[in-house]
Enzyme design. Structure first.
Site, PDB file in Angstrom:
ATOM      1  N   HIS A 261      -6.656   3.694   1.411  1.00  0.00           N
ATOM      2  CA  HIS A 261      -6.466   4.327   0.326  1.00  0.00           C
ATOM      3  C   HIS A 261      -7.894   4.086  -0.580  1.00  0.00           C
ATOM      4  O   HIS A 261      -8.272   2.948  -0.478  1.00  0.00           O
ATOM      5  CB  HIS A 261      -5.180   4.070  -0.295  1.00  0.00           C
ATOM      6  CG  HIS A 261      -4.980   4.993  -1.674  1.00  0.00           C
ATOM      7  ND1 HIS A 261      -5.479   5.000  -2.719  1.00  0.00           N
ATOM      8  CD2 HIS A 261      -4.052   5.780  -1.492  1.00  0.00           C
ATOM      9  CE1 HIS A 261      -5.186   5.931  -3.417  1.00  0.00           C
ATOM     10  NE2 HIS A 261      -4.240   6.626  -2.846  1.00  0.00           N
ATOM     11  N   ASP A 315       1.788   8.290   2.988  1.00  0.00           N
ATOM     12  CA  ASP A 315       2.169   9.438   4.003  1.00  0.00           C
ATOM     13  C   ASP A 315       2.475   8.776   5.167  1.00  0.00           C
ATOM     14  O   ASP A 315       3.148   9.548   6.151  1.00  0.00           O
ATOM     15  CB  ASP A 315       0.767  10.054   4.377  1.00  0.00           C
ATOM     16  CG  ASP A 315       0.309  10.988   3.381  1.00  0.00           C
ATOM     17  OD1 ASP A 315       1.326  11.633   2.657  1.00  0.00           O
ATOM     18  OD2 ASP A 315      -0.658  11.082   2.713  1.00  0.00           O
TER      19      ASP A 315
END
Ligand code: COA
Length: 378
Positions: A261, A315
């Site tokens: 991320h 996700d």
């Protein structure tokens, strides 16, 4: 003026906002100051959407009124719009269908004057209400099934499951999707929200804003990662095969979807929440072999890349949850969009309250005063 180039605008503030906050080192996410874990435990998607849009939690009558408006709006969408959403090529991706449907919703709607709070609110309610219906209309049609009209008694999550599966969902299924929507509703200046505020800054209408943002959400580095995680877990084929599969990825310098991320350098707090939901779901409805593969993959990736701050993101576990709820793999990103429109619309409001057109600079790397060569001489 600072002329330093930051690829991907990493760490460069694009706006001032009071909608959400991330501490990427500590793994903290807050919406309007409320911790995401608190909202996941106590709130609902509708209440969270209100919080994002209005900056405070609603009273009982405000929430009741908001839910009624959403349900009324869902039930009164024009049938031509539903037919249109069901008329796209069946082989097309549902995110492309959603992007087109959101733009089309605008063609069936009054354009709000963003200075007018009532008109802005009406457009917001219309987009929030229509998004799950438009996704379901395309999904049912491509499967050759009749459209299931929205049930006026159901909220966003339960209503969506009822529309795609053709029957009222189990209470736990509905609650789990509701929490997943809370977790996906907003996330500071991610790529699609940035796209949303850039489009908003041109004074484009909120239908166009959400349609454009949905386009940005589609890519595999953003919302599109969730369906690719499930494809990868299936591809691995067993927990014992994880080390060899991962070693190959590493050797080929390929990224593992669902990890890493730009802001979080630890496990995404939403991944913690989704993993807890997975366990709750499996305790009642039985586990899937994919979960064991996912747990092994997390251990393997963190063992090799944890030092670089690569951990599971939102996700990673969402697809495993959605699959158990009966949601098709290519609908995972549309489900993400269904939640995130709340964030896009909160940012649309915030942008319009203090707008300035986005028009960044660039560092020019080309030539100057180039002589024009006639085509015959090139
Ligand atoms: N798998 C393996 N390595 C990864 C990785 C992943 N998922 N994500 C990042 N890395 C590595 C990169 O290879 C790079 O290594 P290097 O410095 O040796 O070249 C380093 O970490 C930095 O990666 P970079 O892509 O520059 O970081 P970023 O901040 O631009 O990336 C993402 C953020 C989300 C785009 C990236 O982590 C990614 O592509 N993840 C997979 C897609 C995904 O799950 N997206 C959903 C995000 S919520």
């Amino acid at each position: 003026m600072d002329k330093e180039y930051h690829p991907g605008l990493a760490g460069v503030p694009a706006t001032e906002s009071s909608i959400s906050f991330i501490d990427g080192e500590a793994g903290i996410l807050e919406y309007r100051g409320y911790r995401i874990e608190t909202l996941a435990e106590h709130s609902t998607f509708e209440e969270t959407a209100w919080l994002l849009l209005h900056g405070k939690l609603p009273t009982t009558s405000e929430l009741q009124g908001f839910r009624e408006r959403l349900q009324k709006e869902r039930a009164s969408l024009p049938s031509e719009l539903i037919q249109f959403a069901g008329s796209f090529p069946k082989t097309g991706h549902p995110m492309a269908a959603l992007q087109a449907s959101l733009a089309t919703l605008g063609m069936f709607s009054e354009m709000p004057d963003f200075h007018n709070a009532e008109q802005s609110e009406a457009a917001i309610v219309r987009i929030l209400a229509a998004t799950p219906v438009l996704i379901a209309a395309f999904d049912r049609s491509r499967r050759g099934l009749e459209f299931v009209a929205p049930d006026e008694d159901l909220d966003t999550a339960a209503g969506f499951l009822a529309m795609i599966n053709g029957e009222r969902p189990d209470e736990l299924f509905a609650r789990i999707l509701d929490v997943a929507l809370i977790l996906h509703a907003e996330h500071t200046m991610n790529a699609s929200t940035f796209a949303a505020i850039v489009v908003a800054s041109t004074e484009a209408d909120p239908y166009t804003v959400c349609s454009s943002a949905a386009g940005a959400l589609t890519g595999p580095l953003h919302g599109g990662a969730n369906e690719r995680v499930l494809i990868a877990l299936n591809d691995i084929g067993g927990a014992d095969k994880v080390p060899a599969w991962f070693a190959k990825k590493l050797a080929n310098k390929q990224k593992v979807m669902g990890f890493g991320h730009r802001v979080y350098k630890t496990k995404d707090p939403r991944a913690h929440n989704l993993q807890a939901l997975t366990r709750e779901l499996f305790a009642k409805h039985g586990s899937t072999p994919l979960y064991d593969i996912a747990v092994s993959l997390e251990a393997e990736v963190v063992k090799h890349l944890g030092g670089k701050g690569i951990y599971p993101n939102v996700d990673f576990f969402s697809g495993i949850v959605y699959q158990k709820l009966g949601i098709a793999t290519d609908l995972f990103t549309p489900v993400f969009a269904m939640a995130r429109v709340a964030g896009y619309l909160a940012h649309w409001k915030e942008q319009m309250a203090n707008n300035r057109l986005f028009r960044p600079g660039q560092i020019y790397k080309g030539g100057h005063d180039t002589a024009y060569e006639p085509i015959a001489n090139r």
